[in-house]
Design a protein around this motif. Structure first.
Motif, short mmCIF file in Angstrom:
data_model
loop_
_atom_site.label_atom_id
_atom_site.label_comp_id
_atom_site.label_asym_id
_atom_site.label_seq_id
_atom_site.Cartn_x
_atom_site.Cartn_y
_atom_site.Cartn_z
N ILE A 78 11.36 -0.09 -13.02
CA ILE A 78 10.84 -1.27 -13.73
C ILE A 78 10.23 -2.24 -12.72
N SER A 79 10.90 -2.43 -11.59
CA SER A 79 10.40 -3.34 -10.56
C SER A 79 9.02 -2.93 -10.08
N LYS A 80 8.81 -1.62 -9.90
CA LYS A 80 7.52 -1.13 -9.43
C LYS A 80 6.43 -1.27 -10.48
N SER A 81 6.80 -1.26 -11.76
CA SER A 81 5.81 -1.32 -12.84
C SER A 81 5.34 -2.74 -13.15
N ILE A 82 6.10 -3.74 -12.68
CA ILE A 82 5.75 -5.13 -12.96
C ILE A 82 4.68 -5.60 -11.97
#
Length: 346
Positions: A78-82
């Motif tokens: 999720i962190s990488k997708s934000i």
């Protein structure tokens, strides 16, 4: 005469250990230590099955996963997708700033859940996190988490002090590793005698000279000498080396500083680079070779090589070291000759 290889090996091992051990220890402490937060599943009602928005503009979502490991991997994904302009991590907790609306966010994997909080700033995020009925800080949290969350100023100060200490250790250790000492039976000559011996090297047919500069001596390539300049230019000499030498009479040592400047050639004249493009410090190894090829008549016969000379820093140092050590003095490379730092850095 060369530096002691064992000293160099010990120095390199110590530097690597000083960098690797604290990082590895912190990672191990983070992986094996207790979780920073605890989850109370009984307080997690059905109202948390979808994202919730609060009057202060903050949002909270709670997502379940098959296992704690899966939750941790999901938080990273999720962190990488934000779309974030910046992201920081403390253990497995990520904080970020969105690139689109500058809102702050937090991703917290705890047990089998990922808690995702967004708000206007970190203060609002922390207040919202404390208000959640199903999550609380672990009173037995790891020392690393406590240090970097509750005492961030202390942690940053300790890290800064450690970096300074490593820098001093690297400088003093490099001097120790590169130092060349005389034999136990060698008697130390007078400082003026050693100075005369070093200046006497100018009488030899060598491509460098020793000159006086204030209370120091400077050895440098003869880049303005007509006898050598053609060979240096044709041979592709692109670094102008200088060795600054300062006498420490009390300890019978010569403190030496290596300076390398980039040299470019134009019509037989060397142009040295500005201060932004040179390196100062201790050189353990340096090698450069110049050769000129063609068809030449030399020494009564034809040859395809006019000269083959190694413009090697060690070949400049060798006569200097021999004169210094042969006079019963130590040859001690340093990273600075500046008076305020001399005692601190060696």
């Amino acid at each position: 005469m060369k530096p002691n290889r064992r000293r160099i090996i010990v120095y390199v091992i110590c530097i690597v250990a000083a960098m690797v051990v604290p990082v590895a220890g912190a990672m191990l402490l983070g992986l094996l230590g207790p979780e920073p937060y605890l989850l109370d599943e009984n307080s997690l009602g059905p109202e948390w099955s979808s994202e919730r928005r609060f009057p202060d503009g903050s949002t909270v979502s709670v997502t379940a996963y098959p296992s704690p490991a899966a939750a941790t991997r999901a938080a990273e994904s999720i962190s990488k997708s934000i779309p974030a302009s910046s992201t920081t991590r403390t253990l497995n907790v990520a904080r970020y700033t969105r690139a689109d609306d500058q809102r702050r966010g937090l991703l917290l994997p705890v047990d089998r859940r990922v808690v995702h909080v967004e708000a206007a700033d970190d203060r609002a995020i922390d207040a919202r996190l404390r208000s959640l009925p199903f999550i609380r800080e672990n009173p037995d949290g790891s020392l690393l988490w406590i240090l970097f969350t509750r005492h961030a100023g202390v942690a940053v100060s300790l890290l800064g002090l450690y970096i300074v200490a490593i820098g001093i250790f690297m400088a003093r250790g490099a001097s120790w590793a590169a130092e060349i000492t005389p034999g136990p039976q060698a008697a130390a000559a007078r400082a003026d005698t050693l100075r005369s011996r070093l200046l006497a090297l100018n009488k030899l047919d060598i491509p460098f000279q020793v000159r006086e500069e204030s209370d120091r001596l400077v050895a440098e390539w003869r880049i303005a000498d007509a006898q050598w300049v053609g060979l240096m230019e044709a041979g592709g000499l692109h670094e102008a080396h200088r060795i600054y030498m300062e006498f420490d009479e009390d300890r019978h040592r010569v403190r030496s500083l290596d300076v390398h400047q980039t040299a470019s050639w134009s019509a037989g004249t060397a142009q040295l680079s500005g201060s932004f493009s040179f390196f100062r410090g201790i050189s353990f190894f340096e090698r450069s070779r110049g050769a000129q090829y063609g068809l030449f008549y030399r020494d009564g016969r034809w040859t395809t090589k006019a000269y083959d000379y190694r413009f090697v820093l060690s070949e400049m140092k060798a006569p200097l070291v021999q004169a210094i050590v042969g006079s019963g003095w130590k040859f001690t490379p340093v990273v600075s000759l500046s008076r305020p730092f001399a005692r601190l850095l060696g």
